[in-house]
Scaffold this active site. Structure first.
Site, PDB file in Angstrom:
ATOM      1  N   GLN A 165      12.999 -15.866  24.693  1.00  0.00           N
ATOM      2  CA  GLN A 165      12.067 -16.423  23.718  1.00  0.00           C
ATOM      3  C   GLN A 165      10.716 -15.717  23.728  1.00  0.00           C
ATOM      4  OE1 GLN A 165      11.930 -20.631  24.649  1.00  0.00           O
ATOM      5  NE2 GLN A 165      14.101 -20.922  24.204  1.00  0.00           N
ATOM      6  N   HIS A 204      10.278 -20.880  26.866  1.00  0.00           N
ATOM      7  CA  HIS A 204       9.164 -21.833  26.754  1.00  0.00           C
ATOM      8  C   HIS A 204       7.799 -21.202  27.063  1.00  0.00           C
ATOM      9  CE1 HIS A 204      11.844 -25.695  27.094  1.00  0.00           C
ATOM     10  NE2 HIS A 204      12.357 -24.780  26.273  1.00  0.00           N
ATOM     11  N   GLU A 261       8.676 -34.193  19.360  1.00  0.00           N
ATOM     12  CA  GLU A 261       7.571 -35.136  19.229  1.00  0.00           C
ATOM     13  C   GLU A 261       6.448 -34.608  18.339  1.00  0.00           C
ATOM     14  OE1 GLU A 261       7.771 -37.055  23.757  1.00  0.00           O
ATOM     15  OE2 GLU A 261       5.967 -36.006  23.083  1.00  0.00           O
ATOM     16  N   TYR A 284       0.687 -36.431  28.068  1.00  0.00           N
ATOM     17  CA  TYR A 284       1.729 -36.663  27.072  1.00  0.00           C
ATOM     18  C   TYR A 284       3.131 -36.773  27.676  1.00  0.00           C
ATOM     19  CZ  TYR A 284      -1.969 -36.433  23.769  1.00  0.00           C
ATOM     20  OH  TYR A 284      -3.125 -36.742  23.076  1.00  0.00           O
ATOM     21  N   TYR A 288      20.193 -30.911  27.449  1.00  0.00           N
ATOM     22  CA  TYR A 288      21.162 -30.301  26.532  1.00  0.00           C
ATOM     23  C   TYR A 288      22.596 -30.532  27.007  1.00  0.00           C
ATOM     24  CZ  TYR A 288      17.158 -27.936  24.433  1.00  0.00           C
ATOM     25  OH  TYR A 288      15.969 -27.666  23.820  1.00  0.00           O
TER      26      TYR A 288
END
Length: 407
Positions: free
Chosen positions: A118, A182, A277, A287, A298
């Site tokens: 990513q 991430h 979210e 949070y 997953y």
């Protein structure tokens, strides 16, 4: 292509089988837009309207123009004041694409990126004083000794727009980690002139707990000066063991961030399976991730030792189960689509669509899914100075789209 959308909510009665964990959230007797089975059907929302919001439909006619094709995994689009557009490509290229769709050569002067998984060249943002100083900021996964992490650099676009000058690295998220997931990362300048940066927690179980650890940038939203230092007034400055750049704590992977017309920061973060979210970001708040979250791993297994609500942790304003895989966000402030004024647009990659959220008094009161017929993963959405929306699609042969009023 012209798309004409009918007005109003669908008021037909719901199938009882479709209302698992939905009944508390149904608003004004409207049918929730999402009727698929939830990944975590036993989880209940904390308040009415927190998930499976009422489906709404625009009355505005719009057209979608494909301005450019052949982009390799475009990650961000940033409109320039003159109507042209900056686009990043994940392998490490930054280009200017003209308002007419002419694709420029890669701009030289960018540092190397680690584009595995990513990673890569991620977001790009204009300096608040871009018109006078041509300064750009960009985030990228920086290759480092022992791994990589998200970093931010700044530079000045040359007068001929072919290169970046005075390039310097201004911030390096820590710690370095040998992974490929991430990284975050959106950049957004606030009304205070400070640079807000979103970061992921790098996904893997071994590093995931750092989203709650104050000596790590992972899983945080940061508030920086334009030079990359901790901004004055940050909530944890001076706290023993806490990094001074931290603004908020407990995020999983935030690739969507936008300020609304009142100057409030909203993010849409990729949660686990069934746990994306929408969060209203407030100074110093926690949070939750990975202690408080909706959804599941997953694999289908529960998130270890997690609950959906706990004192001292913020609830999302809204969550999706199943997920949309959000990336990119824009509050609409233009005049081209008066009906959309104040609405939040979010790119959706999993279901290949553009999400429109109507938010009133801090609550989501309607949701619409656009562009599903085009079948491409929407990576970013931004508003241009002309009031049009510009999108890039997360494809090997990625595209740049313009959404403007139709006839």
């Amino acid at each position: 292509m012209l798309a004409f959308l009918a007005a109003g909510c669908n008021n037909k009665s719901m199938n009882q089988d479709d209302t698992i964990a939905q009944t508390p959230t149904t608003q004004n007797n409207c049918t929730p837009l999402e009727t698929r089975e939830a990944n975590s059907p036993d989880q209940k929302p904390a308040f009415a309207g927190q998930t499976r919001g009422c489906g709404i439909k625009s009355t505005s006619a719009y057209k979608v123009e494909v301005l450019a094709k052949g982009l390799e995994k475009p990650w961000a689009v940033e409109p320039l004041p003159d109507g042209n557009l900056l686009v990043t490509e994940k392998p490490g290229r930054l280009r200017i694409i003209s308002a007419a769709g002419q694709v420029g050569e890669p701009i030289t002067g960018l540092p190397k990126v680690d584009s595995r998984g990513q990673g890569g060249l991620l977001d790009v943002a204009l300096s608040p004083t871009y018109v006078s100083d041509r300064t750009l900021f960009w985030s990228f996964s920086e290759p480092r000794q022992g791994g990589n992490a998200t970093s931010v650099a700044r530079g000045v676009l040359s007068e001929d727009r072919k290169s970046l000058e005075q390039v310097r690295l201004i911030f390096r998220a820590m710690p370095t980690y040998d992974g490929d997931k991430h990284f975050g990362s959106r950049l957004a300048f606030g009304p205070d002139g400070m640079l807000y940066m979103t970061l992921g927690e790098r996904s893997d179980l071994e590093i995931r707990p750092q989203a709650q650890q104050m000596n790590s940038h992972m899983g945080k939203i940061l508030r920086l000066t334009p030079d990359g230092a901790a901004a004055p007034g940050n909530p944890f400055a001076g706290q023993a063991g806490a990094l001074p750049e931290i603004w908020t704590v407990g995020h999983r992977n935030v690739q969507s961030a936008a300020f609304d017309a009142d100057g409030k920061l909203w993010v849409v973060e990729m949660g686990p399976q069934g746990g994306d979210e929408l969060n209203l970001i407030e100074k110093g708040k926690n949070y939750g991730w990975p202690l408080v979250t909706y959804g599941e791993e997953y694999s289908g297994q529960p998130i270890p030792n997690a609950v959906t609500a706990k004192a001292g942790f913020e609830q999302p304003v809204y969550y999706w189960d199943p997920v949309i895989a959000p990336s990119g966000a824009q509050f609409y402030t233009g005049t081209a689509f008066p009906e959309w004024k104040g609405n939040l647009f979010v790119g959706g990659m999993k279901d290949k669509l553009l999400v429109r959220l109507r938010i009133e008094n801090g609550k989501v009161t309607g949701e619409e899914h656009l562009l599903k017929d085009r079948g491409q993963r929407v990576r970013d959405v931004r508003q241009g100075p002309d009031g049009a929306l510009y999108l890039v699609t997360d494809q090997t042969n990625g595209e740049l789209w313009k959404i403007s009023p139709g006839q």
